[in-house]
Design an enzyme around this catalytic site. Structure first.
Site: not given
Ligand code: APR
Length: 319
Positions: A12-14, A88, A95, A118, A175
């Protein structure tokens, strides 16, 4: 010569990053994903919009790091996003493994790139990325503060019914839920927000609610989307960083940067204002914090440290 941006992760972000970069004609774009079809499909789809939108950049998709060779900028979104109810930090184990693969892939092929991470949990993942890759600390940076600040400014603009352009503020620290909105540096149409509270223009409780909403800004979107997390605003923030580097704009931007004593923090990545220019992170800007901000920043740093210790337990290579 045209510049080259590689996007590791074509989700989605890419995909949104690729679209924005193409519209701005910042560079040629390589979309890399373990799911090669997604990378190729999105590259082709965006490329087919070029006659309409009149941009002239080359787009391609791949699952081979050789094709990403000698990138000027690499933006990493490879990883798994949150599901409703997740923090997160819950993404750490999975990740971390993905980021190790990515670090190995880019360190040989693009040792001179400016690398923007990100993938969440952001501060710890960017720190791990720098350690795994061995790339210079001023060339490895995380995207978070621009996004959090943008969310805060948007909410304030809604509250005060004035355009976002007339609001100045930023959010620093990790974050996560401990991020710190810098109320001492927040200006609404030139007026300090602390004065507006004193003058009764906004109640402290209401301002606290807006700060809380900002901290949970990502989770609010995850809840609505049900599948996946925010992508339009995160991508816009990533592009602002890439552009400042490629055009040597030397913008002051809140980013997750390596701290070596600044803000009384050593050997850790966290959100602070930095200058981004053609040398990467050219300077960490040390602001005068109010006592409250100092205390909250410290707390935020502690939670980043704690999570990095958890990462170290997962992978001994981080020790
Ligand atoms: N190498 C390259 N790409 C990978 C790898 C890998 N080892 N592992 C997964 N990917 C790809 C997936 O195939 C997927 O296309 O990463 C992409 C991630 O895309 P989405 O699932 O759509 O996630 P997105 O919303 O883009 O968010 C990515 O950024 O903001 C953070 O929390 C978010 O960590 C998440 C990341």
């Amino acid at each position: 010569m045209k510049k080259k941006i590689t996007l590791i992760g074509a989700g989605q972000i890419g995909g949104t990053l690729a679209h924005l970069i193409a519209l701005k004609e910042l560079a040629d774009i390589v979309l890399f994903d373990v799911a090669k079809g997604i990378a190729k499909g999105k590259a082709l789809d965006i490329a087919q919009s070029s006659p309409i939108n009149k941009f002239n950049v080359n787009l391609s998709g791949t699952d081979n790091y050789e094709d990403t060779k000698n990138s000027d900028v690499i933006i990493i979104t490879a990883g798994v996003p949150r599901k409703p109810g997740m923090t997160r930090d819950d993404l750490l184990g999975i990740n971390l493994k993905i980021i190790k693969q990515v670090a190995n892939g880019i360190k040989k092929t693009s040792p001179n790139a400016f690398v923007i991470c990100i993938t969440n949990p952001l501060d710890v993942i960017v720190m791990a990325l720098q350690r795994y890759s061995g790339l210079p600390k001023n060339k490895v940076v995380g995207m978070a503060g621009i996004l959090d600040s943008s969310r805060f400014i948007y909410f304030l603009s809604q509250e005060f019914k004035i355009p976002v352009q007339k609001i100045k503020s930023f959010v620093l620290g990790g974050h996560g839920d401990s991020m710190v909105a810098m109320l001492g540096s927040t200006l609404i149409d030139g007026k300090a927000i602390t004065d507006l509270v004193k003058d009764g223009k906004i109640k402290q409780e209401r301002l606290n609610e807006i700060v809380e909403r900002t901290k949970k800004g990502g989770a609010e979107i995850v809840k609505y989307l049900e599948k996946g997390s925010a992508f339009y605003a995160p991508a816009a923030a990533g592009v602002e960083m890439a552009e400042s580097f490629l055009k040597d704009l030397k913008k002051q931007l809140p980013c997750a940067a390596y701290l070596n004593g600044e803000y009384e923090t050593k050997d850790l990545y966290a959100g602070v204002p930095v200058i981004i220019g053609s040398k990467g992170v050219e300077k960490v800007i040390e602001l005068k914090l109010t006592n409250d901000e100092k205390m909250n920043f410290k707390k935020s740093i502690e939670s980043v440290k704690e999570l990095f210790n958890a990462a170290r337990k997962i992978d001994k290579d981080l020790n």
